[in-house]
Design a protein around this motif. Structure first.
Motif, PDB file in Angstrom:
ATOM      1  N   SER A 132       0.845  -1.191   0.000  1.00  0.00           N
ATOM      2  CA  SER A 132       0.000   0.000   0.000  1.00  0.00           C
ATOM      3  C   SER A 132       0.880   1.240   0.000  1.00  0.00           C
ATOM      4  O   SER A 132       2.040   1.200   0.429  1.00  0.00           O
ATOM      5  CB  SER A 132      -0.910   0.006   1.236  1.00  0.00           C
ATOM      6  OG  SER A 132      -1.593   1.225   1.376  1.00  0.00           O
ATOM      7  N   ALA A 133       0.302   2.341  -0.467  1.00  0.00           N
ATOM      8  CA  ALA A 133       1.025   3.613  -0.439  1.00  0.00           C
ATOM      9  C   ALA A 133       0.624   4.471   0.748  1.00  0.00           C
ATOM     10  O   ALA A 133       1.325   5.418   1.108  1.00  0.00           O
ATOM     11  CB  ALA A 133       0.783   4.392  -1.734  1.00  0.00           C
ATOM     12  N   LYS A 141       1.708  -3.012  -5.820  1.00  0.00           N
ATOM     13  CA  LYS A 141       2.756  -3.092  -4.799  1.00  0.00           C
ATOM     14  C   LYS A 141       3.679  -1.895  -4.976  1.00  0.00           C
ATOM     15  O   LYS A 141       3.768  -1.310  -6.073  1.00  0.00           O
ATOM     16  CB  LYS A 141       3.541  -4.398  -4.932  1.00  0.00           C
ATOM     17  CG  LYS A 141       2.731  -5.638  -4.573  1.00  0.00           C
ATOM     18  CD  LYS A 141       3.599  -6.874  -4.549  1.00  0.00           C
ATOM     19  CE  LYS A 141       4.611  -6.818  -3.410  1.00  0.00           C
ATOM     20  NZ  LYS A 141       5.377  -8.088  -3.281  1.00  0.00           N
ATOM     21  N   TYR A 142       4.366  -1.540  -3.881  1.00  0.00           N
ATOM     22  CA  TYR A 142       5.227  -0.359  -3.912  1.00  0.00           C
ATOM     23  C   TYR A 142       6.596  -0.682  -3.315  1.00  0.00           C
ATOM     24  O   TYR A 142       6.756  -1.624  -2.533  1.00  0.00           O
ATOM     25  CB  TYR A 142       4.578   0.793  -3.129  1.00  0.00           C
ATOM     26  CG  TYR A 142       3.295   1.288  -3.754  1.00  0.00           C
ATOM     27  CD1 TYR A 142       3.290   2.342  -4.658  1.00  0.00           C
ATOM     28  CD2 TYR A 142       2.072   0.682  -3.446  1.00  0.00           C
ATOM     29  CE1 TYR A 142       2.124   2.797  -5.249  1.00  0.00           C
ATOM     30  CE2 TYR A 142       0.893   1.125  -4.023  1.00  0.00           C
ATOM     31  CZ  TYR A 142       0.922   2.183  -4.924  1.00  0.00           C
ATOM     32  OH  TYR A 142      -0.240   2.609  -5.505  1.00  0.00           O
ATOM     33  N   PHE A 143       7.549   0.136  -3.705  1.00  0.00           N
ATOM     34  CA  PHE A 143       8.917  -0.035  -3.231  1.00  0.00           C
ATOM     35  C   PHE A 143       9.440   1.335  -2.809  1.00  0.00           C
ATOM     36  O   PHE A 143       9.344   2.298  -3.576  1.00  0.00           O
ATOM     37  CB  PHE A 143       9.792  -0.628  -4.339  1.00  0.00           C
ATOM     38  CG  PHE A 143       9.112  -1.747  -5.083  1.00  0.00           C
ATOM     39  CD1 PHE A 143       8.965  -2.991  -4.495  1.00  0.00           C
ATOM     40  CD2 PHE A 143       8.582  -1.531  -6.344  1.00  0.00           C
ATOM     41  CE1 PHE A 143       8.321  -4.016  -5.168  1.00  0.00           C
ATOM     42  CE2 PHE A 143       7.938  -2.547  -7.033  1.00  0.00           C
ATOM     43  CZ  PHE A 143       7.794  -3.806  -6.432  1.00  0.00           C
ATOM     44  N   TYR A 164       7.567   3.887  -5.148  1.00  0.00           N
ATOM     45  CA  TYR A 164       7.460   3.576  -6.570  1.00  0.00           C
ATOM     46  C   TYR A 164       6.532   2.385  -6.743  1.00  0.00           C
ATOM     47  O   TYR A 164       6.634   1.386  -6.035  1.00  0.00           O
ATOM     48  CB  TYR A 164       8.842   3.243  -7.142  1.00  0.00           C
ATOM     49  CG  TYR A 164       9.838   4.358  -6.984  1.00  0.00           C
ATOM     50  CD1 TYR A 164       9.912   5.390  -7.916  1.00  0.00           C
ATOM     51  CD2 TYR A 164      10.712   4.389  -5.887  1.00  0.00           C
ATOM     52  CE1 TYR A 164      10.832   6.423  -7.770  1.00  0.00           C
ATOM     53  CE2 TYR A 164      11.634   5.417  -5.736  1.00  0.00           C
ATOM     54  CZ  TYR A 164      11.681   6.431  -6.673  1.00  0.00           C
ATOM     55  OH  TYR A 164      12.587   7.463  -6.532  1.00  0.00           O
ATOM     56  N   SER A 165       5.648   2.477  -7.706  1.00  0.00           N
ATOM     57  CA  SER A 165       4.670   1.413  -7.939  1.00  0.00           C
ATOM     58  C   SER A 165       5.232   0.349  -8.872  1.00  0.00           C
ATOM     59  O   SER A 165       6.075   0.622  -9.736  1.00  0.00           O
ATOM     60  CB  SER A 165       3.395   2.002  -8.557  1.00  0.00           C
ATOM     61  OG  SER A 165       2.505   0.970  -8.929  1.00  0.00           O
ATOM     62  N   PRO A 173       6.376   8.841  -8.754  1.00  0.00           N
ATOM     63  CA  PRO A 173       6.425   8.258  -7.405  1.00  0.00           C
ATOM     64  C   PRO A 173       5.590   9.086  -6.426  1.00  0.00           C
ATOM     65  O   PRO A 173       5.294  10.259  -6.669  1.00  0.00           O
ATOM     66  CB  PRO A 173       7.905   8.318  -7.049  1.00  0.00           C
ATOM     67  CG  PRO A 173       8.441   9.464  -7.838  1.00  0.00           C
ATOM     68  CD  PRO A 173       7.652   9.476  -9.130  1.00  0.00           C
ATOM     69  N   ILE A 174       5.228   8.452  -5.348  1.00  0.00           N
ATOM     70  CA  ILE A 174       4.431   9.111  -4.301  1.00  0.00           C
ATOM     71  C   ILE A 174       5.350   9.451  -3.144  1.00  0.00           C
ATOM     72  O   ILE A 174       6.109   8.605  -2.660  1.00  0.00           O
ATOM     73  CB  ILE A 174       3.296   8.184  -3.822  1.00  0.00           C
ATOM     74  CG1 ILE A 174       2.374   7.818  -4.978  1.00  0.00           C
ATOM     75  CG2 ILE A 174       2.505   8.845  -2.689  1.00  0.00           C
ATOM     76  CD1 ILE A 174       1.383   6.716  -4.646  1.00  0.00           C
TER      77      ILE A 174
END
Length: 374
Positions: A132-133, A141-143, A164-165, A173-174
């Motif tokens: 999750s973000a 998924k995110y990194f 990053y998604s 990116p968030i």
């Protein structure tokens, strides 16, 4: 020094409550519905101590970026240990966790507990495997990027990461930020629940005491049968193998000793055994009323001589009692100490290593008590 710390005096109050009520806690929770929850209480208490006492030494201002980033993770992880301990203690004491759906600190789309879990994940718990973000459910998924303070981002909060998604269509990116003050406020709010746990421990112990007072202990005219009843009550009301277990077991041994010694000695020990009835009555009243003096029984000297008269014989007495109570004690080592006590008149001249241990213990305690009263 880290300024985001927790009130250590609250932890000390909790630890004191556990210590003050440890008989009840061990007796109740060492086998609670088939589980040793006393071990959980001890684990939570120990890790709370590690966390609270270690927090001041986490360096959030280290000159190296990577070290500082790891220290931020250390702060978050330490807070998380506190939270886990608090939650586990709620389960042990069957208390309702009151902050399950609390949104008051982070004001996020998910409850504060879920949002803190997201912070923990992003800033090091599992930054390369995020689901999750923002703590809400997501199909992506995110990194996370490495974490960095706001001096590098110019963003609100204290530390931030880029998320990053795994979706190739999501290009931007968030940015995900967190505030030390906010995670500290969140943790303090949960850590403060220790106060209610202290009250619950005291209340539960009080209820247990009252329940036991309502349970009348059986009276028996046979002294050994009465002592066997008290031995069981000791296990129920204090805990097995502790409390007055040793004293009651010793009394049973004294009243069941073979007394294979001269008639004159029998008369002396008969008077001593008669005096022990008052100690049995005192034990009965202590169990029935659930009142135990920190100084021990008023007539405890009948089993444990306190007289300074025997200070010079302390080592000999210690070794003889070790011989009586420790099956692994080398018997040949006791001969010297027996002779010393015979010479001083603390033991009759006919005893030896061949004397039955109960028939050695009985006149020894009888004479120690008699000499103390002289």
């Amino acid at each position: 020094m880290n300024t985001y710390i927790l009130d250590s005096s609250l932890l000390e109050k909790f630890k004191q409550a556990v210590s003050d009520h440890d008989d009840f806690l061990i007796n109740t929770y060492s086998n609670y519905n088939g589980k040793n929850l006393w071990s959980l209480i001890c684990s939570a208490k120990d890790w709370l101590s590690v966390s609270v006492n270690g927090l001041p030494y986490i360096d959030l201002t280290h000159s190296h970026d990577d070290v500082r980033s790891l220290n931020v993770l250390q702060l978050i992880t330490t807070y998380d240990i506190v939270l886990q301990s608090i939650e586990q203690l709620h389960r042990v004491f069957e208390m309702e966790y009151p902050l399950k759906k609390d949104y008051s600190v982070f004001n996020a789309a998910v409850p504060d507990d879920a949002y803190f879990a997201q912070i923990r994940a992003c800033f090091g718990a599992h930054p390369v495997d995020l689901r999750s973000a923002d703590g809400t459910k997501s199909t992506n998924k995110y990194f996370a990027s490495w974490s960095s303070d706001i001096s590098n981002f110019g963003d609100n909060g204290d530390y931030s990461v880029y998320l990053y998604s795994n979706n190739p269509d999501v290009v931007q990116p968030i940015r995900f930020s967190m505030s030390f003050a906010k995670i500290h406020e969140y943790t303090v709010k949960r850590y403060s629940l220790l106060s209610s746990m202290i009250n619950v421990i005291e209340k539960k112990d009080g209820m247990f005491i009252e329940e036991q007072r309502q349970q009348e202990i059986r009276r028996r005219s046979d002294i050994v049968e009465q002592l066997q009843i008290l031995l069981k009550e000791n296990s129920t009301r204090i805990r097995e193998g502790d409390g007055y277990h040793y004293d009651i077991q010793t009394l049973i041994e004294l009243f069941t000793a073979p007394q294979d010694f001269p008639e004159q000695e029998r008369q002396k020990v008969a008077q001593y055994l008669k005096s022990l009835h008052v100690l049995v009555d005192e034990l009965y009243e202590a169990f029935q009323s659930m009142t135990y003096s920190e100084d021990g029984m008023a007539h405890g000297h009948l089993l444990h001589s306190r007289s300074p008269k025997f200070n010079g014989l302390h080592y000999d007495l210690e070794k003889v009692f070790e011989y009586l109570n420790n099956p692994y004690f080398r018997a040949d080592r006791v001969d010297y100490h027996l002779r010393s006590l015979i010479i001083e008149g603390v033991l009759p001249p006919y005893v030896s290593r061949q004397t039955d241990k109960l028939d050695l213990q009985l006149p020894l305690l009888a004479r120690l008590t008699y000499n103390e009263m002289k």
